[in-house]
Write a protein that holds these residues in place. Structure first.
Motif, mmCIF file in Angstrom:
data_model
loop_
_atom_site.group_PDB
_atom_site.id
_atom_site.type_symbol
_atom_site.label_atom_id
_atom_site.label_comp_id
_atom_site.label_asym_id
_atom_site.label_seq_id
_atom_site.Cartn_x
_atom_site.Cartn_y
_atom_site.Cartn_z
ATOM 1 N N ASN A 7 -3.029 4.134 -1.604
ATOM 2 C CA ASN A 7 -3.185 2.991 -2.860
ATOM 3 C C ASN A 7 -2.465 1.637 -2.613
ATOM 4 O OD1 ASN A 7 -5.099 4.634 -3.617
ATOM 5 N ND2 ASN A 7 -3.906 5.296 -5.422
ATOM 6 N N ALA A 8 -1.135 1.878 -2.117
ATOM 7 C CA ALA A 8 -0.162 0.878 -1.957
ATOM 8 C C ALA A 8 -0.631 0.184 -0.716
ATOM 9 C CB ALA A 8 1.269 1.369 -1.806
ATOM 10 N N VAL A 9 -1.001 0.802 0.495
ATOM 11 C CA VAL A 9 -1.519 0.200 1.649
ATOM 12 C C VAL A 9 -2.574 -0.782 1.142
ATOM 13 C CG1 VAL A 9 -2.528 0.534 4.020
ATOM 14 C CG2 VAL A 9 -0.396 1.870 2.938
ATOM 15 N N GLU A 10 -3.674 -0.279 0.787
ATOM 16 C CA GLU A 10 -4.752 -0.952 0.206
ATOM 17 C C GLU A 10 -4.810 -2.080 -0.703
ATOM 18 O OE1 GLU A 10 -7.413 2.362 -1.158
ATOM 19 O OE2 GLU A 10 -7.678 3.067 0.724
ATOM 20 N N SER A 66 -0.625 13.917 -3.614
ATOM 21 C CA SER A 66 -0.202 12.755 -4.454
ATOM 22 C C SER A 66 0.627 11.847 -3.826
ATOM 23 C CB SER A 66 0.637 13.572 -5.664
ATOM 24 O OG SER A 66 1.018 12.370 -6.631
ATOM 25 N N VAL A 67 1.658 12.211 -3.014
ATOM 26 C CA VAL A 67 2.263 11.034 -2.527
ATOM 27 C C VAL A 67 1.531 10.364 -1.337
ATOM 28 C CG1 VAL A 67 4.405 10.569 -0.771
ATOM 29 C CG2 VAL A 67 4.600 11.959 -2.742
ATOM 30 N N GLY A 68 0.738 11.001 -0.714
ATOM 31 C CA GLY A 68 -0.372 10.662 0.238
ATOM 32 C C GLY A 68 -1.332 9.359 -0.422
ATOM 33 N N ARG A 69 -1.731 9.778 -1.656
ATOM 34 C CA ARG A 69 -2.698 8.902 -2.273
ATOM 35 C C ARG A 69 -1.858 7.770 -2.860
ATOM 36 N NH1 ARG A 69 -4.744 13.906 -4.229
ATOM 37 N NH2 ARG A 69 -3.403 13.753 -5.984
ATOM 38 N N SER A 70 -0.732 7.986 -3.167
ATOM 39 C CA SER A 70 0.103 6.914 -3.795
ATOM 40 C C SER A 70 0.311 5.799 -2.464
ATOM 41 C CB SER A 70 1.320 7.115 -4.378
ATOM 42 O OG SER A 70 2.103 5.980 -4.721
ATOM 43 N N ILE A 71 0.699 6.331 -1.138
ATOM 44 C CA ILE A 71 0.868 5.458 -0.169
ATOM 45 C C ILE A 71 -0.388 4.741 0.286
ATOM 46 C CG2 ILE A 71 1.395 5.454 2.295
ATOM 47 C CD1 ILE A 71 3.514 7.711 1.627
#
Length: 178
Positions: free
Chosen positions: A174-177, A167-172
């Motif tokens: 998404n924030a980068v994209e 979940s944290v990885g997906r959030s990071i």
């Protein structure tokens, strides 16, 4: 899924426990914040105890142990830059740690055959023996800290933490994209 209130902690650690302070019965704290604080509290408690045991038993700091662990994985040695990247600390921090470990006879330096500016560091035989002894006790300490968890609980916690990591990885990502 319900979130349990914070478990009571001994009085001597309570002043360091952000989770307990945040939980305090305030309905305005989200479950995710309490989860983050519980993870942080557990990590801090474990790291503090491991640091204490390393210092008391081996008169070594956790960063020195971590540096030796990196070199144990790569017996031919690494440059200071490689160590810095792996440990996620500055070159200056690595240089200071290496200098002390070289002075103690636990590491050796050698100049690169291809780049005169680069030096490789590796464990000495004494460093390897010291690390193996420390690593064995470190493993026992970690097992001791989690001894009250049943094997099924450890498996469930690993699974839940894996989901949290994803979940944290997906959030990071998404924030980068964005």
């Amino acid at each position: 899924m319900s979130v349990e209130p914070a478990d009571p902690l001994p009085a001597e650690t309570h002043h360091l426990d952000s989770e307990s302070r945040a939980d305090g019965g305030h309905a305005d704290h989200k479950a995710e914040l309490r989860l983050w604080l519980r993870l942080l509290t557990c990590t801090t408690m474990i790291e503090t105890e491991i640091r204490r045991r390393m210092r008391d038993r081996f008169d070594i700091t956790l960063p020195r142990f971590d540096l030796m662990a990196q070199l144990e994985r790569v017996p031919e040695g690494m440059t200071l830059g490689e160590l810095s990247r792996r440990m996620m600390v500055s070159n200056g921090n690595v240089t200071g740690l290496v200098d002390r470990l070289v002075a103690e006879g636990l590491l050796q330096r050698r100049q690169s055959d291809t780049d005169r500016r680069a030096h490789y560091v590796s464990l000495t035989d004494a460093g390897h023996r010291a690390f193996v002894a420390m690593a064995a006790e470190h493993e026992d300490w970690v097992a001791d800290l989690f001894a009250d968890l049943a094997p099924g609980e450890v498996g469930k916690l690993m699974s839940l933490l894996g989901a949290a990591k994803r979940s944290v990885g997906r959030s990071i990502q998404n924030a980068v994209e964005t």
